[in-house]
Motif scaffolding. Structure first.
Motif, PDB file in Angstrom:
ATOM      1  N   GLU A 267      -6.439  45.413 -97.845  1.00  0.00           N
ATOM      2  CA  GLU A 267      -6.227  46.748 -97.272  1.00  0.00           C
ATOM      3  C   GLU A 267      -6.150  46.675 -95.749  1.00  0.00           C
ATOM      4  OE1 GLU A 267      -9.465  48.956 -98.857  1.00  0.00           O
ATOM      5  OE2 GLU A 267      -8.336  49.623-100.635  1.00  0.00           O
ATOM      6  N   ARG A 268      -6.978  45.823 -95.149  1.00  0.00           N
ATOM      7  CA  ARG A 268      -6.921  45.613 -93.694  1.00  0.00           C
ATOM      8  C   ARG A 268      -5.565  45.037 -93.295  1.00  0.00           C
ATOM      9  NH1 ARG A 268     -10.349  40.842 -90.792  1.00  0.00           N
ATOM     10  NH2 ARG A 268      -9.205  40.822 -88.827  1.00  0.00           N
ATOM     11  N   LEU A 269      -5.063  44.069 -94.090  1.00  0.00           N
ATOM     12  CA  LEU A 269      -3.751  43.476 -93.816  1.00  0.00           C
ATOM     13  C   LEU A 269      -2.652  44.526 -93.925  1.00  0.00           C
ATOM     14  CD1 LEU A 269      -1.933  41.003 -93.328  1.00  0.00           C
ATOM     15  CD2 LEU A 269      -1.953  40.605 -95.803  1.00  0.00           C
ATOM     16  N   LEU A 270      -2.737  45.385 -94.935  1.00  0.00           N
ATOM     17  CA  LEU A 270      -1.726  46.433 -95.111  1.00  0.00           C
ATOM     18  C   LEU A 270      -1.748  47.436 -93.960  1.00  0.00           C
ATOM     19  CD1 LEU A 270      -2.008  47.041 -98.961  1.00  0.00           C
ATOM     20  CD2 LEU A 270       0.043  46.299 -97.731  1.00  0.00           C
ATOM     21  N   ARG A 271      -2.949  47.754 -93.445  1.00  0.00           N
ATOM     22  CA  ARG A 271      -3.032  48.663 -92.293  1.00  0.00           C
ATOM     23  C   ARG A 271      -2.388  48.032 -91.065  1.00  0.00           C
ATOM     24  NH1 ARG A 271      -8.270  49.682 -94.339  1.00  0.00           N
ATOM     25  NH2 ARG A 271      -9.231  48.303 -92.781  1.00  0.00           N
ATOM     26  N   LEU A 272      -2.620  46.733 -90.876  1.00  0.00           N
ATOM     27  CA  LEU A 272      -2.007  46.021 -89.755  1.00  0.00           C
ATOM     28  C   LEU A 272      -0.485  46.024 -89.879  1.00  0.00           C
ATOM     29  CD1 LEU A 272      -2.002  44.187 -87.269  1.00  0.00           C
ATOM     30  CD2 LEU A 272      -2.426  42.242 -88.788  1.00  0.00           C
ATOM     31  N   ILE A 273       0.010  45.753 -91.087  1.00  0.00           N
ATOM     32  CA  ILE A 273       1.463  45.750 -91.316  1.00  0.00           C
ATOM     33  C   ILE A 273       2.046  47.130 -91.032  1.00  0.00           C
ATOM     34  CG2 ILE A 273       3.237  45.554 -93.103  1.00  0.00           C
ATOM     35  CD1 ILE A 273       1.468  43.363 -94.395  1.00  0.00           C
ATOM     36  N   GLU A 274       1.354  48.173 -91.494  1.00  0.00           N
ATOM     37  CA  GLU A 274       1.839  49.538 -91.279  1.00  0.00           C
ATOM     38  C   GLU A 274       1.859  49.883 -89.789  1.00  0.00           C
ATOM     39  OE1 GLU A 274       3.752  52.708 -92.626  1.00  0.00           O
ATOM     40  OE2 GLU A 274       3.015  51.070 -93.895  1.00  0.00           O
ATOM     41  N   ASN A 275       0.841  49.432 -89.046  1.00  0.00           N
ATOM     42  CA  ASN A 275       0.819  49.666 -87.596  1.00  0.00           C
ATOM     43  C   ASN A 275       1.980  48.961 -86.903  1.00  0.00           C
ATOM     44  OD1 ASN A 275      -1.379  51.375 -87.395  1.00  0.00           O
ATOM     45  ND2 ASN A 275      -2.862  49.731 -87.103  1.00  0.00           N
ATOM     46  N   LEU A 276       2.253  47.723 -87.313  1.00  0.00           N
ATOM     47  CA  LEU A 276       3.375  46.978 -86.726  1.00  0.00           C
ATOM     48  C   LEU A 276       4.701  47.677 -87.011  1.00  0.00           C
ATOM     49  CD1 LEU A 276       2.287  43.324 -87.587  1.00  0.00           C
ATOM     50  CD2 LEU A 276       2.545  44.261 -85.287  1.00  0.00           C
ATOM     51  N   LEU A 277       4.863  48.153 -88.237  1.00  0.00           N
ATOM     52  CA  LEU A 277       6.099  48.857 -88.598  1.00  0.00           C
ATOM     53  C   LEU A 277       6.242  50.159 -87.818  1.00  0.00           C
ATOM     54  CD1 LEU A 277       6.176  48.306 -92.468  1.00  0.00           C
ATOM     55  CD2 LEU A 277       7.861  47.477 -90.822  1.00  0.00           C
ATOM     56  N   ASN A 278       5.154  50.900 -87.698  1.00  0.00           N
ATOM     57  CA  ASN A 278       5.212  52.165 -86.965  1.00  0.00           C
ATOM     58  C   ASN A 278       5.535  51.948 -85.492  1.00  0.00           C
ATOM     59  OD1 ASN A 278       4.759  53.922 -89.085  1.00  0.00           O
ATOM     60  ND2 ASN A 278       2.536  53.821 -88.894  1.00  0.00           N
ATOM     61  N   MET A 279       4.905  50.936 -84.870  1.00  0.00           N
ATOM     62  CA  MET A 279       5.191  50.655 -83.470  1.00  0.00           C
ATOM     63  C   MET A 279       6.646  50.233 -83.293  1.00  0.00           C
ATOM     64  SD  MET A 279       4.279  50.679 -80.383  1.00  0.00           S
ATOM     65  CE  MET A 279       2.499  50.883 -80.367  1.00  0.00           C
ATOM     66  N   LEU A 415       2.496  58.785 -80.717  1.00  0.00           N
ATOM     67  CA  LEU A 415       2.635  59.908 -81.654  1.00  0.00           C
ATOM     68  C   LEU A 415       2.285  61.237 -80.985  1.00  0.00           C
ATOM     69  CD1 LEU A 415       1.116  58.377 -84.928  1.00  0.00           C
ATOM     70  CD2 LEU A 415       3.527  58.748 -84.386  1.00  0.00           C
ATOM     71  N   VAL A 416       1.234  61.229 -80.169  1.00  0.00           N
ATOM     72  CA  VAL A 416       0.852  62.456 -79.456  1.00  0.00           C
ATOM     73  C   VAL A 416       1.944  62.846 -78.458  1.00  0.00           C
ATOM     74  CG1 VAL A 416      -0.803  63.457 -77.830  1.00  0.00           C
ATOM     75  CG2 VAL A 416      -1.627  62.104 -79.754  1.00  0.00           C
ATOM     76  N   THR A 417       2.502  61.856 -77.758  1.00  0.00           N
ATOM     77  CA  THR A 417       3.576  62.121 -76.792  1.00  0.00           C
ATOM     78  C   THR A 417       4.799  62.709 -77.480  1.00  0.00           C
ATOM     79  OG1 THR A 417       2.799  60.303 -75.385  1.00  0.00           O
ATOM     80  CG2 THR A 417       5.040  61.091 -75.014  1.00  0.00           C
ATOM     81  N   LEU A 418       5.141  62.186 -78.662  1.00  0.00           N
ATOM     82  CA  LEU A 418       6.279  62.716 -79.421  1.00  0.00           C
ATOM     83  C   LEU A 418       6.065  64.179 -79.808  1.00  0.00           C
ATOM     84  CD1 LEU A 418       7.109  59.685 -81.764  1.00  0.00           C
ATOM     85  CD2 LEU A 418       8.548  60.594 -79.939  1.00  0.00           C
TER      86      LEU A 418
END
Length: 442
Positions: A267-279, A415-418
């Protein structure tokens, strides 16, 4: 004054090598000596040439309202004064010329383009790099007009912007297309006179085409790798859950603990992957905000319920402190969920196992301000300005290092800036931190 200038010019006619125009002659008369009719009032006057390296470069005129005011001693004195003044000014001129040559050598040697603009007379000074840029993309000689047209800027508008902001201005300038396309990072700063008044500007043009291309390649690489990792990681998580639930057969307590550790790390790995994709999506402009009417009270309660289970595993508590009715706002509920989740997750990592994390929200100045407050270790002042930078992490002892790569807070800021909002933090070492973000109600 006009009469005196004419007298000086008549005197200079006796020196063919001297080239001084009437507008170059400065006449100063003390106010208490001004009279209505200067012509005829001056009874005697004296002119002395000033020389530099056997070349005349100026004249001193002394006049009097008395007849025969000057004798031979005065003449010798004024000639000596002119000679000494000439020597001093000549040396000063040499120093100035030497400094100008050094400055020009430095400017010419700068690998970036440099343009200096004087607002008093509209003149410009450029170095060879700037000349080459303008000629390449305009096909014209370097002039104020060709520079403004090539870069699609107005120097007077830039000056006004500098006066309003009282700081440097940065702009991105894109020239050419396809293989001829170049991207320049333009930094503009004030040029001030000795009195501190703005009299122009200096613009430095740095070619960042390669850096932008490397950034694009990096984003694509991270995006591709993250996509490739997400699917197998999600499958691994699913099978761990199946094994942990006993669907594939009975497991003992020890095996269940091992599977729980595996599940937490996946789950930690998936959160990291999701953060990389979002950035990656945010940086490339592919992240779109899907605005809807959001009932903040319902959303914050839902977020609390989804996060408090994760905190309870660490012995931590999550509290919600909000008024009974917050305004409905136009926002992306999924983005808001990620903003608060990242803030809470950050507070969780840097707080003790028995601490309380609080989510507060209130309306102020037509904005909704939300604060995630913890009682953790706090942040020292030298780090406060950088914690929202990508991949920035505070150095910690090896045994106290926390999970993550420094993307959670930068994603929050983007995200806040957007959403047209602001983000900031208040913190005190060993007492805790409060991370704020505000969103416009309208």
């Amino acid at each position: 004054i006009k009469w005196l200038k004419n007298e000086i010019l008549n005197f200079l006619k006796g020196f063919p090598d001297v080239s001084i125009k009437a507008e170059e002659i400065k006449v100063e008369i003390p106010e208490n000596k001004l009279i209505e009719n200067m012509d005829g009032a001056v009874k005697s006057y004296f002119n002395v040439l000033m020389w530099s390296k056997q070349e005349p470069f100026g004249v001193i005129n002394v006049c009097s309202y008395r007849e025969n005011a000057f004798n031979e001693d005065d003449e010798r004195f004024l000639n000596n004064l002119a000679k000494q003044s000439s020597n001093i000014l000549s040396r000063l001129k040499d120093v100035i010329e030497s400094q100008k040559r050094k400055l020009q050598t430095i400017i010419d040697g700068i690998p970036d383009g440099m343009i200096m603009f004087d607002s008093n007379d509209g003149s410009i000074l450029t170095n060879p790099v700037a000349d080459e840029i303008v000629r390449t993309y305009s096909g014209r000689d370097v002039t104020l007009k060709s520079i403004e047209k090539t870069f699609k800027i107005s120097f007077m508008d830039l000056l006004n912007e500098l006066k309003e902001n009282n700081k440097t201005v940065r702009k991105e300038i894109i020239l050419g297309e396809n293989e001829n396309k170049r991207i320049y990072d333009a930094n503009v700063a004030n040029l001030e006179n000795p009195d501190g008044l703005i009299q122009g500007l200096v613009m430095v043009l740095r070619d960042v085409t390669k850096e932008r291309e490397l950034e694009r390649m990096k984003r694509e690489f991270i995006s591709n790798v993250s996509h490739e990792l997400r699917t197998p990681a999600a499958i691994v998580k699913e099978f761990i859950s199946i094994l942990s639930d006993g669907v594939a057969g009975n497991i003992n307590k020890e095996q269940k603990e091992y599977l729980s550790i595996m599940l937490n790390n996946v789950e930690r790995l998936l959160r990291l992957i999701e953060n990389l994709l979002n950035m990656s999506r945010i940086e490339s402009g592919r992240f779109k905000i899907n605005r809807k009417d959001v009932d903040l009270n319902k959303l914050l309660i839902k977020i609390k319920e989804s996060l408090e289970v994760r905190l309870l595993k660490n012995g931590q508590k999550l509290k919600l402190n909000i008024p009974r009715k917050l305004p409905v706002i136009k926002a992306d509920p999924d983005a808001l969920m990620q903003i608060i989740t990242n803030f809470v997750d950050n507070a969780r990592k840097f707080s003790s196992s028995d601490s309380i994390i609080t989510i507060e929200a209130y309306e102020k100045d037509n904005k909704i301000v939300t604060c995630i407050k913890d009682r953790g270790r706090g942040i020292s002042p030298e780090h406060l300005d950088r914690i929202f930078e990508r991949f920035y992490r505070i150095e910690m002892p090896e045994d106290e290092k926390k999970e993550g790569v420094g993307l959670g807070l930068p994603i929050v800021k983007e995200l806040v800036t957007l959403h047209g909002g602001d983000v900031w933090v208040e913190s005190e070492v060993n007492k805790g931190s409060c991370f704020y973000f505000s969103l416009p109600v309208n």
